[in-house]
Write a protein that holds these residues in place. Structure first.
Motif, PDB file in Angstrom:
ATOM      1  N   ASP A 127      13.967 -18.735   5.801  1.00 22.20           N
ATOM      2  CA  ASP A 127      15.262 -18.321   6.333  1.00 22.20           C
ATOM      3  C   ASP A 127      15.980 -19.574   6.814  1.00 22.20           C
ATOM      4  N   PRO A 128      17.093 -19.970   6.165  1.00 16.16           N
ATOM      5  CA  PRO A 128      17.772 -21.218   6.553  1.00 16.16           C
ATOM      6  C   PRO A 128      18.285 -21.190   7.980  1.00 16.16           C
ATOM      7  N   ARG A 129      18.423 -20.009   8.547  1.00 18.78           N
ATOM      8  CA  ARG A 129      18.889 -19.929   9.936  1.00 18.78           C
ATOM      9  C   ARG A 129      17.846 -20.422  10.924  1.00 18.78           C
ATOM     10  N   LEU A 130      16.615 -20.588  10.473  1.00 23.23           N
ATOM     11  CA  LEU A 130      15.529 -20.988  11.363  1.00 23.23           C
ATOM     12  C   LEU A 130      15.186 -22.461  11.235  1.00 23.23           C
ATOM     13  N   SER A 131      16.021 -23.242  10.583  1.00 19.48           N
ATOM     14  CA  SER A 131      15.760 -24.668  10.435  1.00 19.48           C
ATOM     15  C   SER A 131      15.644 -25.333  11.801  1.00 19.48           C
ATOM     16  N   GLY A 132      14.532 -25.998  12.033  1.00 19.96           N
ATOM     17  CA  GLY A 132      14.322 -26.694  13.302  1.00 19.96           C
ATOM     18  C   GLY A 132      14.160 -25.779  14.488  1.00 19.96           C
ATOM     19  N   ALA A 133      13.643 -24.558  14.271  1.00 20.77           N
ATOM     20  CA  ALA A 133      13.601 -23.575  15.349  1.00 20.77           C
ATOM     21  C   ALA A 133      12.331 -23.606  16.189  1.00 20.77           C
ATOM     22  N   ALA A 134      11.319 -24.381  15.802  1.00 13.88           N
ATOM     23  CA  ALA A 134      10.072 -24.422  16.564  1.00 13.88           C
ATOM     24  C   ALA A 134      10.352 -24.932  17.978  1.00 13.88           C
ATOM     25  N   PRO A 135       9.550 -24.547  18.970  1.00  9.77           N
ATOM     26  CA  PRO A 135       8.360 -23.711  18.880  1.00  9.77           C
ATOM     27  C   PRO A 135       8.665 -22.215  18.993  1.00  9.77           C
ATOM     28  N   VAL A 136       7.713 -21.409  18.513  1.00  6.37           N
ATOM     29  CA  VAL A 136       7.802 -19.955  18.592  1.00  6.37           C
ATOM     30  C   VAL A 136       6.434 -19.436  19.024  1.00  6.37           C
ATOM     31  N   SER A 137       6.411 -18.525  19.994  1.00  3.50           N
ATOM     32  CA  SER A 137       5.162 -17.875  20.384  1.00  3.50           C
ATOM     33  C   SER A 137       5.352 -16.366  20.290  1.00  3.50           C
ATOM     34  N   SER A 174      10.958   3.387  27.461  1.00  2.00           N
ATOM     35  CA  SER A 174       9.562   3.276  27.885  1.00  2.00           C
ATOM     36  C   SER A 174       8.621   3.560  26.720  1.00  2.00           C
ATOM     37  N   GLY A 175       7.343   3.178  26.908  1.00  5.07           N
ATOM     38  CA  GLY A 175       6.324   3.495  25.936  1.00  5.07           C
ATOM     39  C   GLY A 175       6.508   2.774  24.622  1.00  5.07           C
ATOM     40  N   GLY A 176       5.911   3.347  23.583  1.00  6.02           N
ATOM     41  CA  GLY A 176       5.974   2.763  22.246  1.00  6.02           C
ATOM     42  C   GLY A 176       4.585   2.646  21.649  1.00  6.02           C
ATOM     43  N   ASP A 177       4.467   2.912  20.335  1.00  9.58           N
ATOM     44  CA  ASP A 177       3.183   2.800  19.654  1.00  9.58           C
ATOM     45  C   ASP A 177       2.736   1.355  19.513  1.00  9.58           C
ATOM     46  N   LEU A 178       3.682   0.469  19.258  1.00  2.04           N
ATOM     47  CA  LEU A 178       3.407  -0.960  19.167  1.00  2.04           C
ATOM     48  C   LEU A 178       4.404  -1.703  20.038  1.00  2.04           C
ATOM     49  N   LEU A 179       3.935  -2.692  20.764  1.00  2.00           N
ATOM     50  CA  LEU A 179       4.819  -3.579  21.510  1.00  2.00           C
ATOM     51  C   LEU A 179       4.690  -4.987  20.948  1.00  2.00           C
ATOM     52  N   LEU A 180       5.819  -5.575  20.602  1.00  4.50           N
ATOM     53  CA  LEU A 180       5.858  -6.941  20.097  1.00  4.50           C
ATOM     54  C   LEU A 180       6.675  -7.792  21.062  1.00  4.50           C
ATOM     55  N   GLN A 181       6.289  -9.036  21.197  1.00  3.37           N
ATOM     56  CA  GLN A 181       7.088  -9.989  21.960  1.00  3.37           C
ATOM     57  C   GLN A 181       7.164 -11.282  21.177  1.00  3.37           C
ATOM     58  N   VAL A 182       8.364 -11.790  21.004  1.00  3.56           N
ATOM     59  CA  VAL A 182       8.565 -13.080  20.358  1.00  3.56           C
ATOM     60  C   VAL A 182       9.424 -13.932  21.279  1.00  3.56           C
ATOM     61  N   SER A 183       9.025 -15.183  21.451  1.00  6.03           N
ATOM     62  CA  SER A 183       9.716 -16.079  22.379  1.00  6.03           C
ATOM     63  C   SER A 183      10.009 -17.410  21.691  1.00  6.03           C
ATOM     64  N   ALA A 184      11.103 -18.026  22.094  1.00  7.44           N
ATOM     65  CA  ALA A 184      11.526 -19.299  21.508  1.00  7.44           C
ATOM     66  C   ALA A 184      12.391 -20.043  22.521  1.00  7.44           C
TER      67      ALA A 184
END
Length: 395
Positions: A127-137, A174-184
């Protein structure tokens, strides 16, 4: 004097030994203005110097590019969303699986998400929008309700929280079957990655989504919450074995609206008594530095507690729970002037610890009049993945 010396030197006259500046006389040639040829030579020299300077600027090496940020290792015993430092921009995403989903459905979905997250962490997501986007956790967790529905072999402690006095929970948040977290480092990166995760998670549907942020702080300092106080001072280390169960742990999430205007109207001394810490330094009322251990039993000469009995620090003290601690990695959120607050994210082996603390806080915390809990979730944070074993492969 500088001007006279310059004219004498340019006209070819030598100084006579023993004469002071006041005794020297300029001859007739020195009194005349320079001849046209001299003026042309001087102008040429000045123009050449200016041209050389300009060329020097043109030929100067361009400034060195900033070094690329190091990628975060995605694969490992534990997920990077807990082992890597807190990045300043985050998004929490709750997904619901179809009602007929099976364990195979869940494993396949987690494998697809793991592929996206691994590529994002390595900086190789197409994805060209992510050029130089590190770090990601990132981290992925299985909700308590889904674990019960699929009869997953997960720790018995994984269960939804009981109701607490004063809760105003919104089921849609509230709740949810899956919880995801992405940070940058930047919301732009988080937003683009969220698109990829939602696409990879099909046929799961988004239940709720919440963005959060940390304020800018100098390296190593504790971030402040929207009340202005440092938040996260007394955290255990992420490697603390008391937090983990076979390289997994339990996430307790609470969305807490904060009445910042009402709290700001309190005098500083009142704010500090309610919190149990100093506003400027973060030191407990019984200490002088932020990292000083709060002495919740110290008293004034009149017998009253220095850290008041209804202060937040006292009621949440690990001393009241046999030293048990939770790892807090919260974020602030701002969804408009009337909806700002804290995304409380805490990690622990047993959410019974949170239940005990929250019951004490709900009963008499001096901060309670300024807080409204309006969303909640509990989820099992999966152990980390390997290239040959994606997230959820052992479920």
């Amino acid at each position: 004097m500088h001007e006279a010396c310059s004219i004498v030197c340019n006209s070819g006259h030598a100084h006579r030994t023993g004469e002071s500046a006041g005794q020297r006389r300029l001859g007739p040639a020195a009194d005349r203005p320079p001849r046209p040829a001299v003026r042309r030579r001087r102008a040429g020299r000045r123009a050449g110097a200016a041209t050389a300077t300009a060329l020097g600027r043109d030929r100067a090496a361009p400034p060195a590019a900033a070094p690329a940020a190091a990628a975060v290792a995605h694969h490992g015993a534990r997920q990077s969303g807990l082992t890597y430092r807190q990045l300043p921009s985050t998004r929490l995403l709750a997904l619901d699986l179809p009602v007929d989903a099976t364990r195979d459905t869940l494993r396949g979905l987690l494998a697809g998400l793991d592929k996206v997250l691994a590529a994002a962490s390595a900086g190789t997501l197409a994805d060209p929008r992510l050029s130089g986007a590190a770090p990601v956790s990132s981290l992925a967790a299985v909700g308590a309700a889904l674990a019960a529905r699929l009869k997953l072999d997960l720790p018995a402690e994984l269960a939804d929280l009981p109701a607490f006095p004063g809760d105003r929970l919104d089921p849609a948040r509230s709740g949810g079957d899956l919880l995801l977290q992405v940070s940058a480092e930047h919301p732009w990166t988080v937003g683009v990655l969220t698109e990829h995760l939602v696409s990879a998670a099909k046929p799961a549907a988004v239940r709720w989504s919440q963005a959060g942020f940390l304020p800018p702080v100098p390296g190593g300092e504790t971030p402040r919450n929207l009340f202005g106080f440092k938040d996260g001072t007394a955290n255990p280390d992420a490697a603390d074995p008391g937090l983990w169960n076979a390289d997994g742990t339990i996430l307790v999430y609470r969305r807490i609206r904060m009445d910042t205007a009402a709290f700001a109207a309190l005098p500083t001394a009142g704010q500090e008594l309610a919190m149990g810490r100093r506003l400027t330094t973060g030191a407990p009322l019984t200490g002088t530095a932020e990292r000083d251990d709060p002495d919740i039993y110290a008293k004034h000469p009149d017998g009253s507690y220095i850290i008041p009995a209804d202060s937040h620090v006292r009621l949440s003290s690990p001393r009241l729970d046999g030293g048990a601690r939770m790892l807090r990695r919260g974020y602030s959120y701002d969804d408009g002037p009337a909806d700002r607050g804290l995304l409380f994210c805490a990690f622990m082996r047993d959410p019974a610890l949170f239940t005990r603390v929250q019951n004490r806080l709900a009963e008499k915390d001096a901060l309670t009049p300024f807080l409204t809990h309006n969303a909640s979730a509990v989820a099992w944070v999966l152990p980390g993945s390997r290239p040959d074993r994606p997230l959820g492969a052992t479920l």
